[in-house]
Scaffold this active site. Structure first.
Site, PDB file in Angstrom:
ATOM      1  N   LYS A  49      48.606  38.193  30.588  1.00 32.99           N
ATOM      2  CA  LYS A  49      47.889  36.872  29.616  1.00 32.99           C
ATOM      3  C   LYS A  49      48.959  35.735  29.366  1.00 32.99           C
ATOM      4  O   LYS A  49      49.365  34.965  30.095  1.00 32.99           O
ATOM      5  CB  LYS A  49      47.063  37.390  28.449  1.00 32.99           C
ATOM      6  CG  LYS A  49      45.918  38.074  28.714  1.00 32.99           C
ATOM      7  CD  LYS A  49      44.907  38.185  27.907  1.00 32.99           C
ATOM      8  CE  LYS A  49      43.701  38.883  27.878  1.00 32.99           C
ATOM      9  NZ  LYS A  49      42.657  38.616  28.836  1.00 32.99           N
TER      10      LYS A  49
ATOM     11  N   PHE B 109      39.686  48.626  27.104  1.00 32.30           N
ATOM     12  CA  PHE B 109      39.508  47.638  28.056  1.00 32.30           C
ATOM     13  C   PHE B 109      40.690  47.452  29.032  1.00 32.30           C
ATOM     14  O   PHE B 109      41.896  47.096  28.243  1.00 32.30           O
ATOM     15  CB  PHE B 109      38.911  46.108  27.846  1.00 32.30           C
ATOM     16  CG  PHE B 109      38.614  45.485  28.887  1.00 32.30           C
ATOM     17  CD1 PHE B 109      37.631  45.422  29.727  1.00 32.30           C
ATOM     18  CD2 PHE B 109      39.574  44.446  29.289  1.00 32.30           C
ATOM     19  CE1 PHE B 109      37.421  44.624  30.603  1.00 32.30           C
ATOM     20  CE2 PHE B 109      39.325  43.588  30.461  1.00 32.30           C
ATOM     21  CZ  PHE B 109      38.039  43.573  31.227  1.00 32.30           C
TER      22      PHE B 109
ATOM     23  N   ASP C 149      49.280  49.245  26.748  1.00 29.75           N
ATOM     24  CA  ASP C 149      48.503  47.935  27.185  1.00 29.75           C
ATOM     25  C   ASP C 149      48.636  46.953  26.242  1.00 29.75           C
ATOM     26  O   ASP C 149      47.901  46.914  25.235  1.00 29.75           O
ATOM     27  CB  ASP C 149      47.406  48.204  27.860  1.00 29.75           C
ATOM     28  CG  ASP C 149      46.647  46.782  28.471  1.00 29.75           C
ATOM     29  OD1 ASP C 149      47.108  45.882  28.297  1.00 29.75           O
ATOM     30  OD2 ASP C 149      45.510  47.167  28.907  1.00 29.75           O
TER      31      ASP C 149
HETATM   32  C1  LIG Z   1      43.995  44.879  27.237  1.00 27.63           C
HETATM   33  C2  LIG Z   1      43.784  44.368  28.394  1.00 27.63           C
HETATM   34  N1  LIG Z   1      44.312  44.930  29.593  1.00 27.63           N
HETATM   35  C3  LIG Z   1      43.816  44.392  30.871  1.00 27.63           C
HETATM   36  C4  LIG Z   1      43.440  43.328  30.979  1.00 27.63           C
HETATM   37  C5  LIG Z   1      43.109  42.679  32.441  1.00 27.63           C
HETATM   38  O1  LIG Z   1      43.827  41.537  32.521  1.00 27.63           O
HETATM   39  P1  LIG Z   1      43.610  40.529  33.742  1.00 27.63           P
HETATM   40  O2  LIG Z   1      42.010  39.815  33.441  1.00 27.63           O
HETATM   41  O3  LIG Z   1      44.681  39.395  33.819  1.00 27.63           O
HETATM   42  O4  LIG Z   1      43.451  41.229  35.025  1.00 27.63           O
HETATM   43  C6  LIG Z   1      42.782  42.380  29.981  1.00 27.63           C
HETATM   44  C7  LIG Z   1      41.882  41.161  29.844  1.00 27.63           C
HETATM   45  O5  LIG Z   1      41.431  40.731  29.209  1.00 27.63           O
HETATM   46  C8  LIG Z   1      43.142  42.965  28.513  1.00 27.63           C
HETATM   47  O6  LIG Z   1      42.593  42.490  27.411  1.00 27.63           O
END
Ligand SMILES: Cc1ncc(COP(=O)(O)O)c(C=O)c1O
Length: 352
Positions: A165, A48, A136
């Site tokens: 986050k 994700f 990520d």
């Molecule tokens: C691993 C990961 N990457 C990217 C995101 C996307 O972040 P945002 O919701 O701030 O766009 C999330 C959100 O849960 C995430 O868990």
């Protein structure tokens, strides 16, 4: 703090991912000399990375992708945790692969921890095939897993790190892409950006949250409290072995995997609603997993209180819910990925 030359600040996590992908493509054309428009990004099944078009183009989540096609071209998928399959992809497409985007611990998939040695293998393969290793760490980073970055568990240094986050301390959207100059400067002024990316308020909040994480030793705290949490959860598992299949996690990044066969027709979502009534916010992922990411500042008593709530839900609320909730087969249907055809998260029929 992280040992990179440069930081490119953005707003949301998904924008951070977009930035990293654009950076990888640009680096691929400029430094690796990939032929025009042929760059490939490899990402993992079950990943994700957010909700923008590039991020969902990496996704195996049907809800995220259906109705939003066509997805971005120049993309291949590999099983998370499988370094042999990753090398095969690199061998077959290596000249055109610009980056490997992955979560060191998959969060939305249900706190999936890769096999020991995987992160080191990824590092070695990315170096061997001249591919950017893009971690990520939006969810796994910033002390969540008990280390500053989840990649620190195997002491590997990615070429690109994405943060988000917790960087905003829970109050301001701010994300960041970290890289050294040889990678970052492939993007020149004017080629990428956002009106609010790196705005003074968000930047001040980010710096303050990093200070707190360092000064209050939140990584160490997360590691210790995470151990406590899992011990408490394992006690509950021993009491309800039919309901709880597995307790797993690193630091305060934990999951309880439920055994849907014994839970039917109740799902992880129903359990989370009951937890909320008892004062605990937890996130279901798919039908059977409860993800627990408590605040890193939580006290031991609060942790115990939260775990007691789960105990009460399983002991008192669940039997009641099972009697009253109508059977709804579609709510427990297996999740078949549109793209690879795999049953990604297990079906009730598979549970033993
Ligand atoms: C691993 C990961 N990457 C990217 C995101 C996307 O972040 P945002 O919701 O701030 O766009 C999330 C959100 O849960 C995430 O868990």
């Amino acid at each position: 703090m992280f040992g990179y030359d440069m930081v490119l600040p953005m707003n949301t996590g998904a924008e951070g991912v977009e930035t990293a992908l654009k950076l990888a493509r640009k680096w691929g054309y400029e430094k690796k000399k990939i032929p025009k428009d042929e760059a490939i990004i490899v990402s993992c099944c079950g990943c994700f990375h957010g909700r923008t078009l590039a991020a969902i183009s990496m996704s195996c989540d049907n809800e995220a992708t259906r109705g939003f096609g066509p997805l971005l071209p120049g993309h291949l998928k590999v099983d998370f945790g499988d370094s042999v399959a990753l090398e095969k992809i690199f061998q077959e497409n290596g000249d055109r692969v610009a980056g490997f985007l992955f979560e060191p611990i998959q969060g939305e998939a249900g706190v999936i921890i890769p096999p020991d040695g995987y992160l080191k293998s990824v590092r070695n393969l990315c170096s061997k095939y001249n591919v950017l290793m893009i971690a990520d760490e939006i969810q796994s980073g910033l002390a969540r897993s008990g280390k500053m970055l989840a990649c620190d568990w195997e002491e590997v240094r990615p070429d690109v790190v994405i943060l988000g986050k917790a960087l905003g301390g829970g109050v301001i959207p701010v994300s960041a892409v970290l890289a050294d100059k040889d990678v970052m400067l492939c993007i020149q002024p004017g080629e990428h950006g956002s009106t609010f990316g790196g705005n003074p308020l968000a930047s001040a909040v980010a710096v303050a949250s990093l200070d707190v994480i360092r000064d209050e030793k939140l990584a160490e705290r997360s590691a210790q409290m995470g151990e406590e949490l899992r011990n408490l959860l394992v006690n509950i598992q021993q009491k309800f072995p039919n309901y709880i299949k597995e307790v797993r996690g690193r630091g305060l990044f934990s999951a309880v995997e439920l055994n849907s066969k014994h839970l039917l027709p109740i799902s992880a979502y129903d359990i989370c609603l009951k937890l909320k009534e008892r004062g605990v916010l937890a996130k279901p992922t798919h039908d059977t997993i409860i993800r627990l990411t408590p605040p890193l500042s939580m006290s031991l008593d609060e942790l115990q209180e939260g775990v007691n709530a789960l105990h009460e839900v399983l002991e008192l609320d669940l039997p009641q819910m099972q009697k009253t909730k109508p059977q709804n087969i579609s709510s427990v249907a297996p999740t078949i990925c549109d793209r690879c055809g795999r049953n990604l998260y297990g079906s009730p029929n598979e549970d033993i």
